[in-house]
Structures are given as C-alpha cells and as structure tokens.
Enzyme design. Sequence first.
Site, short mmCIF file in Angstrom:
data_model
loop_
_atom_site.label_atom_id
_atom_site.label_comp_id
_atom_site.label_asym_id
_atom_site.label_seq_id
_atom_site.Cartn_x
_atom_site.Cartn_y
_atom_site.Cartn_z
N PRO A 18 0.84 -1.35 -0.02
CA PRO A 18 -0.12 -0.12 0.00
C PRO A 18 0.96 1.44 -0.07
O PRO A 18 1.85 1.50 0.84
CB PRO A 18 -0.73 -0.12 1.39
CG PRO A 18 0.14 -0.94 2.34
CD PRO A 18 0.69 -1.87 1.20
N MET A 19 0.88 2.04 -0.88
CA MET A 19 1.52 3.25 -1.13
C MET A 19 0.76 4.56 -1.51
O MET A 19 0.04 4.58 -2.29
CB MET A 19 2.43 2.97 -2.25
CG MET A 19 3.69 2.15 -1.90
SD MET A 19 4.79 1.85 -3.25
CE MET A 19 3.76 0.90 -4.20
N GLN A 72 -6.51 -1.34 3.17
CA GLN A 72 -5.78 -0.79 4.53
C GLN A 72 -6.13 0.50 4.95
O GLN A 72 -6.34 1.42 4.54
CB GLN A 72 -4.21 -0.64 3.99
CG GLN A 72 -3.23 -0.50 5.27
CD GLN A 72 -1.76 -0.07 5.17
OE1 GLN A 72 -1.82 0.99 4.83
NE2 GLN A 72 -0.69 -1.10 5.13
N CYS A 102 3.44 3.17 8.82
CA CYS A 102 3.77 4.68 8.00
C CYS A 102 4.51 5.33 8.96
O CYS A 102 4.03 5.76 10.10
CB CYS A 102 2.49 5.32 7.74
SG CYS A 102 2.73 6.73 6.83
N ASN A 204 9.57 -6.82 3.58
CA ASN A 204 9.31 -5.67 2.90
C ASN A 204 10.70 -4.71 3.41
O ASN A 204 11.00 -4.66 4.40
CB ASN A 204 8.15 -4.91 3.50
CG ASN A 204 7.74 -3.60 3.01
OD1 ASN A 204 7.63 -2.35 3.46
ND2 ASN A 204 7.76 -3.41 1.41
N GLY A 205 10.77 -4.00 2.16
CA GLY A 205 11.96 -3.00 2.39
C GLY A 205 13.27 -3.32 1.57
O GLY A 205 13.75 -4.47 1.77
N ASP A 206 13.52 -2.85 0.55
CA ASP A 206 14.66 -2.86 -0.49
C ASP A 206 14.63 -4.19 -1.16
O ASP A 206 15.73 -4.83 -1.41
CB ASP A 206 15.93 -3.06 0.56
CG ASP A 206 16.49 -1.97 1.12
OD1 ASP A 206 15.73 -0.75 1.00
OD2 ASP A 206 17.16 -1.83 2.01
N GLY A 228 7.33 -2.41 -2.79
CA GLY A 228 6.79 -1.02 -2.67
C GLY A 228 7.46 -0.38 -4.02
O GLY A 228 7.06 -0.22 -4.95
N ARG A 229 8.75 0.64 -3.43
CA ARG A 229 9.07 1.59 -4.52
C ARG A 229 9.55 0.95 -5.70
O ARG A 229 9.57 1.61 -6.45
CB ARG A 229 10.43 2.36 -3.58
CG ARG A 229 9.65 3.23 -2.63
CD ARG A 229 10.93 4.03 -1.78
NE ARG A 229 11.54 2.90 -0.89
CZ ARG A 229 12.60 3.32 -0.30
NH1 ARG A 229 13.09 4.41 -0.23
NH2 ARG A 229 12.89 2.42 0.63
#
Length: 330
Positions: A18-19, A72, A102, A204-206, A228-229
């Site tokens: 979710p972004m 979410q 967040c 999550n992350g990288d 995500g990104r």
Amino acid sequence: MIKIANIELPDFPLLLAPMEDVSDPPFRALCKEQGADVVYTEFISSEGLIRDAAKSIIKLDIYEKERPVGIQIFGAELDSMLQAVDIVEKSNPDIIDINFGCPVKKVVCKNAGAGILRDIPLMVKLTEALVKRTKLPVTVKTRLGWDHNSIKIVEVAERLQDVGIKAISIHGRTRVQMYKGEADWRPIAEVKNNPRMQIPVFGNGDVDSPEAAKKMRDAYGLDGAMIGRASIGNPWFFKEVKHYFKTGKHLPPPTMEERVDAARRHLQMSIDWKGEKLGVFETRRHYTNYFKGIPHFKDYRMKMVTSDDAVDVFAAFDEVLEKFGDYQFA
C-alpha cells in the site's frame, strides 16, 4: 502453498505494498496483470472514513479483476477504527490490513501508523478489537520498532498473531530510520523462525531486484515479499521476479512500445477513475521509471510531468515512441 486465512496463494507470493497516491486501482490493475499475487489499496484514514471525506471514500473502490485485494486502514482511536472496519466491509475486500508502519510525521503525531510502536499494548488492543469486529481476515503491516533500542518485533508479532491476525508484513527499518540506510531482514527472519508463529510472515524493504527477492526467500526463509518502491513506474517487476525464480535468468527489459503502452493505459485509467486533473497529476511520479535510462530524454520527461492537459501528455508519449522506438534497454 501460502494461505492468508482461506485465501490460497502460490509459494513465495509477491504483494503490492500500500502506497499513498501510488497503489490506486489503475496501478493495481497493471501490477496484477504482471504477476502481483495480492494487491493493497492506498492507506485510508479511519477518521476520514467516518467523516465521509471524499479523498478517503474514493480509496474504497476495488474491482473483481484485482482479487485478492486488501483495503488498508490506519488510526489510533478505537471507536473510529471500529466504525472504519464496518465501512470497509461494505466494499467487500478479501482482506483488511492495519497500517502500523507509516513513518510520516502527520500520521505518527496522531499515534497512528508507526507512531503506535511506542505503545505496544494499544497496538495489540486495537488489533484484537478489529479482529473481533469483522469476519474478514485481518493482517498487519508494521516496522521493526520505533527505534533501534526498542526492537521487539518477535514478541510483537507473536502477540498480534495471538489476538487473531492472519498474516504480518514487516518493513526492515525502524520508524526513526524512515527510508534511510539499508533494510535489516534479520529480525524479520527471527519472527519467521519463532516456533510459535503459524501465520505467513512477509518481508518488505529494499526488495529492488529479482536477486533481492530470491535472497529474502532462500537466505532468510520468509513466506513472501511485499514490493513497494521498486514497482513505481515498473509494474513488470513482479513478472521479472517470477521469471527469475523459475529460470535463474533475467527477462529482457520491456520494449519502448511496451513502456509507452503501459504509460498510456495507466494515464487513461487514472483519468477515467479520478478525472483529468488528478489523473494527470498523480500519474506523473511513474514516468521517470517508465522511461529510465534513455539518453537526452529530459525535454520529453518535462512535458510529461509539467503539462496539466492530458492531450499534451498523450502527445508526448507519441513523440517518444516515434523518436526512441528503436532504443534498446540494457
């Protein structure tokens, strides 16, 4: 096979994170086409929902082609969160996800998002109440802790499981880190390796390459990856990861024609969903990645990200295809 409650997913599923202003229905549709196994909406304020705020209500829009899809929500007030769950249920998602991760100041200052990591008993209390309120599976997205000195994610995850969540996604940074430094997946692996944990644990992350996803799966033993990104302006990422898992090789990068087609469809779906003004504005952030690496591209990118008129943006896509149609991406 991985299961979130009764939702059956493939081994090591890939989840679209979710972004805010990114994971809207148009982008979720593109990612789903490219292999995302679960998609999540932008995070939605519980206070906004109960006030019937237009910006929050529109985020409840979900479509059959997206399933399984999670909505979410975030907040820190029990009554507001319970009312928000009642509203969300009417949209008939497959999952309700609680945002406890967040790091943005305007969310944290209200003790919501990652702010609640300073009050774990409240985090558990809110989660338990929401699980009891709905028949839908409830999942949680969170971070390692508030700061390096308060990382208790193994205990926290266990307590959240004990009050009934069906999966947990953990970003490998603390709130204090925001998005700086490297994500640390070791504490997430400790959660997964806790013999008491029975629910899926997603990292999550990288996760920014197929190799990173493979490392998260093989070296850290997690149940899946939340992306995500790395997906922004790159919905093909999910397909690339799955191809790499299957073959050990990288897919050829999308052609210019495929990129322009995706950008066109993305913009048109955004306009159809939220109107021209917002559709044009909120799709801009994707163009840098859609057309990343093309030399002497600045003038074309500027047209895409500065024009308020959809006709001009579509015309820029046509110019790009005409001028750079034969460009070979590395």
